[in-house]
Write an enzyme that holds these catalytic residues in place. Structure first.
Site, PDB file in Angstrom:
ATOM      1  N   GLY A 113     -34.324  10.195  14.285  1.00 63.27           N
ATOM      2  CA  GLY A 113     -33.820   9.392  14.643  1.00 63.27           C
ATOM      3  C   GLY A 113     -32.146  10.647  14.433  1.00 63.27           C
ATOM      4  O   GLY A 113     -30.611  10.208  14.244  1.00 63.27           O
ATOM      5  N   SER A 114     -32.214  11.779  14.051  1.00 61.12           N
ATOM      6  CA  SER A 114     -31.049  12.337  13.518  1.00 61.12           C
ATOM      7  C   SER A 114     -30.480  11.936  12.734  1.00 61.12           C
ATOM      8  O   SER A 114     -28.779  11.822  12.555  1.00 61.12           O
ATOM      9  CB  SER A 114     -30.297  12.462  14.721  1.00 61.12           C
ATOM     10  OG  SER A 114     -31.014  13.219  15.383  1.00 61.12           O
TER      11      SER A 114
ATOM     12  N   SER B 207     -37.436  15.396  12.604  1.00 63.22           N
ATOM     13  CA  SER B 207     -36.327  15.612  12.533  1.00 63.22           C
ATOM     14  C   SER B 207     -35.501  15.354  11.562  1.00 63.22           C
ATOM     15  O   SER B 207     -36.096  15.769  10.846  1.00 63.22           O
ATOM     16  CB  SER B 207     -36.235  14.546  14.109  1.00 63.22           C
ATOM     17  OG  SER B 207     -34.379  14.446  14.226  1.00 63.22           O
TER      18      SER B 207
ATOM     19  N   PHE C 288     -33.863  17.865  27.557  1.00 65.23           N
ATOM     20  CA  PHE C 288     -33.055  16.520  26.600  1.00 65.23           C
ATOM     21  C   PHE C 288     -31.413  15.945  25.518  1.00 65.23           C
ATOM     22  O   PHE C 288     -31.466  15.428  25.972  1.00 65.23           O
ATOM     23  CB  PHE C 288     -34.424  15.677  25.493  1.00 65.23           C
ATOM     24  CG  PHE C 288     -35.373  15.831  26.821  1.00 65.23           C
ATOM     25  CD1 PHE C 288     -36.824  16.213  26.570  1.00 65.23           C
ATOM     26  CD2 PHE C 288     -35.767  15.014  28.242  1.00 65.23           C
ATOM     27  CE1 PHE C 288     -37.784  16.103  27.210  1.00 65.23           C
ATOM     28  CE2 PHE C 288     -36.740  14.515  28.556  1.00 65.23           C
ATOM     29  CZ  PHE C 288     -38.472  15.257  28.045  1.00 65.23           C
TER      30      PHE C 288
ATOM     31  N   GLY D 179     -40.298  15.246  20.250  1.00 64.34           N
ATOM     32  CA  GLY D 179     -41.032  14.005  20.523  1.00 64.34           C
ATOM     33  C   GLY D 179     -42.517  14.056  21.266  1.00 64.34           C
ATOM     34  O   GLY D 179     -42.974  13.282  21.593  1.00 64.34           O
TER      35      GLY D 179
END
Lengths: 344, 430
Positions: A114-115, A190, A237, A319
């Protein structure tokens, strides 16, 4: 990104199944709404839009879960996933932390992605992923609900990871029968992958034994613009602009992307040579625009004499591991289960 | 090339709103992807995961309800929205996040449509699609002859929507008639668990009610304005004006308050009233129009009593104070309270009743009320005392009262309750 939209959308549609495309595009869209230009984040909306699932002590497909607060000071929550015994249909509360019943049980501390800003342990995508890991690896998974940016910058996420690592390593009920120790692995995607690296670094100095790191599309970067970033900006994306936003939200103010949190093998990084760093499995998606940084990370580990296995999936996007509808997914899951097995 | 993964069955979600209740078919993941074909073969979802109701299983597990048959359409909407958002500035996007009301995000199709309509109300979508969007005309200003009976019909719609559970809804014009719209609202759930509470109300500042600004005369042509946008603008305007007044930026406040008047009348019902009153209050602040001290205080007294009864804050403060007094006086036979800001004595009936119900019987209650003189030369302090005495009689509490006028009180201390207990005399400030 605005200009070449038409071309980009078609390209990304060609390389992933349609439902994956819908899923990731939806995230992209939602995330665009949440990031404000002034660096603040619409947290309320984010929580509203995030699809969440509660923990479930009733086994579903043989896996049950429960939430534990492991640090009251920060309110740090973890969600623990375990295999249900064959006989029992409904573990009651004393069974939740029953000692693991096997010679070797890998305990995977999982950090969701989720960065650093998005998602939680109870996000459906990560709850699902953790459940899969339990089934595949016959592991206990501890998913850490670390504090997120921009409200909590570096080093909060690492501190929470460190707290979780300490907590897990001190649970007697997680000790494998063979050698009465907790067999700890750390995994993350991530930003979670980034956290894995930094928590492992901290562990080295303290004597907590981490058997292996699993990094899925880990989030790394640097001031320099790499070739993959330039080439793939906006195509699959993700844009450089949003990557930059997340780093600005996480790193201390006035720090740039060569900060060691972002660029551990960069000019301000610390050498890992001669250090007993855990073996690493690094999974890199070829269509992830930061893959040059991820490859550089694996390279950096190798140069420091650390054991690293690189899995480079040329045609994978970000993802890909969220849905079991592509070959990359299965390949990676197989690698992970092998990585955490005792003979490896 | 298929791969069987028996332990990767789609999970059942335990949340009630999940469609897992319908039961999934236990198909395993089937659509393998050939990574190197550039063709659109992937789009053929013939053998794809389907459950009852045709929902895509894999997405359902992740919390998104999308029919497999709708997948392509949803993808198209995503692309469309992307295009539209690409034209908007960065600023506009995050503002959209806070301005819009978001329907159930699980229902991707509807959510995307609502986003599209927010960003681009002029977009003429395919009418054959099950569109919940307002027609293009509603966002422009047109003149229409509006007959009387339609005028009366409008408010009824708003009543319906106002009475439903969630007040913070946008009614995009024609969609108010749509049944599916109402369903998707009802299905929105706010789940609370150990994690952060998802809260849609805090994100939507759009307390709007779609309405038509209608002039009272039905013979004249009437201006039809899409007040959905106006409603949002009105709220923002009120906030901005209030902020300006708070910062004593009166020129800005003045400019803004004039705007509010216009926008307020474009609303209907509750919103109109609230906005108008707010605007008036802000205007009074800005133009420094203080209400003159009227000679008739009875009205303001009555208003004060009503306010006290309606609004919990004062009552609660008094309640806590009274609790403290009760605890301090446990076992004591005499209580003397000195109230320095005796107005209507709203605090004391409750205390007296509590004293009356005290186990062991009530103490003797003595009250000294201190306050400024009334402007109409009535002895209001005494009047309050008489009323309290009447109450005391009915509840059998021994009561003594004294009113004390105090001219120009500089300070307004809290009431002091004084203990009397035979030899010693201690004061308890409450």
């Amino acid at each position: 990104m605005a200009g070449s939209n038409g071309v980009n959308l078609n390209e990304s549609k060609r390389v992933v199944p349609l439902n994956t495309w819908v899923l990731i595009s939806n995230f992209k869209l939602a995330y665009n709404l949440l990031r404000r230009p002034d660096g603040t984040f619409n947290r309320h909306l984010a929580e509203f839009l995030d699809r969440k699932v509660p923990a479930n002590a009733n086994p579903v497909d043989g896996v049950f879960s429960f939430d534990v607060i492991i640090d009251r000071g920060t309110g740090l929550l973890t969600r623990i996933y375990r295999l249900a015994d064959a006989q029992e249909s409904q573990p009651n509360i004393v069974d939740l932390e029953k000692p693991v019943n096997s010679e070797f049980v890998p305990v995977i501390i999982f950090f969701h992605g989720g960065s650093f800003a998005h998602s939680s342990s109870n996000s459906a995508i990560y709850d699902t992923l953790c459940r899969r890991l339990v089934g595949l690896c016959k592991a206990v998974v501890v998913s850490v609900n670390y504090r997120r940016a921009p409200e909590n910058r570096y080093p909060c996420a690492y501190d929470d990871g460190w707290t979780a690592l300490n907590w897990v390593s001190s649970r007697t009920w997680l000790q494998s029968k063979k050698d009465s120790k907790v067999n700890i692995y750390m995994a993350g995607d991530s930003s979670g992958g980034n956290i894995v690296h930094h928590v492992a670094s901290r562990a080295v100095e303290s004597g907590i034994d981490v058997l292996g790191n699993i990094l899925l599309n880990p989030m790394f970067g640097g001031q320099e613009r790499t070739e993959s970033e330039k080439r793939l900006d906006g195509k699959y994306f993700v844009t450089l602009q949003d990557r930059d936003w997340y780093w600005r939200a996480f790193l201390p103010e006035r720090e740039d992307r060569d900060h060691p949190a972002c660029n551990p093998f960069g000019p301000k990084g610390k050498s890992l040579e001669g250090i007993k760093f855990p073996k690493s499995l690094v999974v890199v998606a070829g269509l992830d625009l930061v893959h040059d940084w991820q490859l550089a990370y694996a390279e950096g580990l190798k140069k420091a004499g650390q054991e690293v296995k690189l899995l480079y999936l040329e045609q994978a996007t970000i993802g890909f591991y969220l849905l079991p509808n592509n070959n990359h997914f299965h390949a990676v899951m197989d690698e992970i289960s092998e990585f955490v097995s005792p003979n490896c | 090339m298929k791969r069987e993964h028996p332990n990767l069955h789609p999970q059942q979600l335990s949340e009630p709103s999940s469609l897992a209740a319908a039961g999934y078919s236990t198909s395993t993941s089937t659509s393998a992807m050939a990574p190197h074909t550039g063709k659109a073969k992937i789009w053929d979802e013939g053998e794809s995961q389907q459950a009852d109701g045709g929902m895509d299983e894999l997405l359902a597990v992740l919390g998104y309800k999308v029919r497999s048959s709708d997948m392509a359409e949803v993808a198209q909407k995503l692309e469309q929205l992307e295009q539209v958002m690409g034209h908007a500035q960065e600023d506009g996007l995050s503002c959209l996040g806070s301005d819009s009301v978001h329907y159930n995000p699980s229902d991707l199709s509807t959510w995307l449509e609502s986003m599209i309509s927010e960003l681009n109300p002029n977009l003429n979508l395919d009418p054959s699609a099950d569109s919940l969007l307002a027609p293009a005309e509603s966002s422009t200003i047109t003149s229409i002859d509006f007959s009387d009976h339609k005028h009366h019909r409008q408010p009824k719609l708003f009543e319906e929507s106002l009475s439903s559970e969630y007040d913070l809804k946008v009614i995009p014009g024609r969609a108010a008639f749509s049944q599916t719209q109402i369903d998707s609202r009802e299905s929105k759930r706010l789940k609370t668990d150990l994690y952060q509470t998802s809260s849609s109300s805090s994100s939507s500042s759009a307390t709007t009610i779609g309405s038509f600004g209608v002039s009272t005369e039905s013979t004249r042509p009437v201006v039809l304005v899409d007040s959905q946008e106006n409603g949002i603008r009105l709220v923002h305007l009120l906030m901005a004006c209030a902020k300006a007044v708070q910062e004593s930026n009166f020129p800005l406040g003045e400019a803004l308050v004039k705007q509010i008047g216009f926008l307020a009348v474009s609303q209907a019902g509750v919103m109109r009233k609230v906005a108008t009153y707010f605007a008036e209050a802000l205007a009074r602040r800005i133009y420094k129009l203080c209400p003159q001290n009227s000679t008739d205080h009875s009205l303001s007294d009555i208003l004060q009593i009503h306010f006290y009864e309606t609004c919990p804050y004062l009552k609660f403060a008094h309640f806590t104070a009274n609790q403290a007094i009760l605890e301090a006086f446990e076992g004591k036979k005499r209580v003397h309270v000195i109230d320095f800001s005796m107005n209507q004595g709203m605090q004391w009936p409750a205390l007296m009743q509590a004293l009356a119900l005290r186990p062991g019987g009530p103490p003797a209650f003595r009250l000294t009320g201190i306050g400024p003189p009334a402007h109409d030369n009535t002895d209001h302090l005494q009047e309050v005392g008489w009323k309290l005495a009447q109450l005391a009689e009915t509840i059998h509490v021994e009561f003594e009262y004294r009113g004390q006028l105090l001219f120009k009180p500089h300070i307004k201390p809290n009431p002091i309750a004084v203990l009397y207990d035979m030899p010693s005399c201690s004061g308890v400030k409450v």
